[in-house]
Design a protein around this motif. Structure first.
Motif, PDB file in Angstrom:
ATOM      1  N   ASN A 278      -3.646  -3.755   2.898  1.00 31.43           N
ATOM      2  CA  ASN A 278      -2.757  -4.194   1.806  1.00 31.43           C
ATOM      3  C   ASN A 278      -1.486  -4.882   2.298  1.00 31.43           C
ATOM      4  N   GLU A 279      -1.295  -4.857   3.620  1.00 36.14           N
ATOM      5  CA  GLU A 279      -0.080  -5.507   4.170  1.00 36.14           C
ATOM      6  C   GLU A 279      -0.293  -6.999   4.408  1.00 36.14           C
ATOM      7  N   VAL A 280      -1.564  -7.449   4.265  1.00 30.81           N
ATOM      8  CA  VAL A 280      -1.819  -8.876   4.554  1.00 30.81           C
ATOM      9  C   VAL A 280      -2.479  -9.560   3.362  1.00 30.81           C
ATOM     10  N   GLU A 281      -2.161 -10.858   3.220  1.00 27.70           N
ATOM     11  CA  GLU A 281      -2.827 -11.668   2.198  1.00 27.70           C
ATOM     12  C   GLU A 281      -4.271 -11.896   2.623  1.00 27.70           C
ATOM     13  N   GLU A 282      -4.425 -12.367   3.875  1.00 31.08           N
ATOM     14  CA  GLU A 282      -5.788 -12.576   4.376  1.00 31.08           C
ATOM     15  C   GLU A 282      -5.801 -12.375   5.884  1.00 31.08           C
TER      16      GLU A 282
ATOM     17  N   ASP B 136      -7.187 -13.474   9.772  1.00 35.55           N
ATOM     18  CA  ASP B 136      -7.609 -14.713  10.468  1.00 35.55           C
ATOM     19  C   ASP B 136      -9.122 -14.700  10.683  1.00 35.55           C
TER      20      ASP B 136
ATOM     21  N   ALA C 190     -11.836 -10.771   2.921  1.00 38.54           N
ATOM     22  CA  ALA C 190     -10.406 -11.076   3.092  1.00 38.54           C
ATOM     23  C   ALA C 190     -10.156 -11.989   4.287  1.00 38.54           C
TER      24      ALA C 190
ATOM     25  N   LYS D 250     -10.498 -15.398   6.761  1.00 40.14           N
ATOM     26  CA  LYS D 250     -10.727 -16.854   6.702  1.00 40.14           C
ATOM     27  C   LYS D 250     -12.099 -17.185   7.286  1.00 40.14           C
TER      28      LYS D 250
END
Ligand code: DER
Length: 224
Positions: free
Chosen positions: A73-77, A79, A111, A113
């Motif tokens: 939950n600390e990251v948007e997406e 790598d 989540a 890329k």
């Protein structure tokens, strides 16, 4: 041998795709093990990396390898996410969940890329269905849910461990489903997730971006 192939593909994924400063989804299982070990070596050599684990078992291994863990939950997406598979076909459709971590694995793969599967040669199949499809279900009324799943033409078995019903990291059960063959995995994936009581299934459709596997003579293949 198989273990050697797992090491080859796992280490290749780390050395070819993991770059300084990345946040990586860390897979679960005996192939992802080699990815995580290699990432630990890269950190010791000075690389800065963060990890999001797909299971409590992977959290433990990552900590042992010195990988800094963060909460999803600390990251948007992410790598990258790098994980194993129980089987994978020519369309890069994969069955996962042999290790019981499919729900967190699918959330983390979604989540990322780029989602990379690392697979020894035994995982490549013409079509999915050789490996029983794992489906995560809530414990309440699981027998009802199991009966509803069986209507799709499969034999079902509640996964057990040491004589007890296996409980996932999320407090749910796993139903392992044996289909004679899976003709339309895209449709089946949707249908299964519409069943009341089903949390998620182990069909990873249109999710895998890169497959790192083994060609003959131990040659590594990287396919997009
Ligand atoms: O449970 C899982 O989805 C694992 O990734 C599994 O599919 C692969 O496990 P293995 O690398 O130990 O064969």
């Amino acid at each position: 041998d198989r273990q050697n192939e797992k090491a080859l593909v796992g280490e290749a994924a780390a050395t070819q795709f993991v770059k300084d400063g990345m946040t990586i989804g860390l897979g679960t299982g005996s192939t992802a093990y080699y990815v995580i070990k290699k990432m630990g070596e890269m950190i010791k050599a000075g690389m800065t990396l963060k990890g999001v684990a797909t299971s409590k078992a992977t959290e433990k291994l990552a900590i042992e390898c010195g990988i800094q863990l963060i909460d999803i939950n600390e990251v948007e997406e992410l790598d990258l996410a790098i994980d194993g598979a129980d089987e994978i076909d020519a369309n890069f459709y994969a069955t996962k969940g042999g290790g019981g971590a499919l729900l967190r694995e699918k959330i983390i793969a979604n989540a990322a890329k780029t989602f990379i599967v690392v697979a020894d040669g035994s995982k490549k199949v013409q079509s999915l269905g050789k490996f029983p499809l794992p489906i995560e279900v809530v414990p309440f009324g699981y027998k009802q849910t199991e009966r509803a799943i069986r209507k799709f033409g499969c034999k079902t078995e509640i996964r057990e461990k040491d004589g007890e019903i296996f409980v996932t990291d999320n407090g749910n059960y796993i139903v392992d489903c044996s289909f004679s063959s899976i003709q339309n995995p895209t449709q089946l994936q949707q249908d299964l997730n519409n069943i009341v009581g089903v949390v998620e299934n182990g069909l990873f459709i249109d999710m895998v971006d890169v497959l790192i596997s083994i060609k003959e003579h131990k040659e590594i293949s990287v396919e997009y």
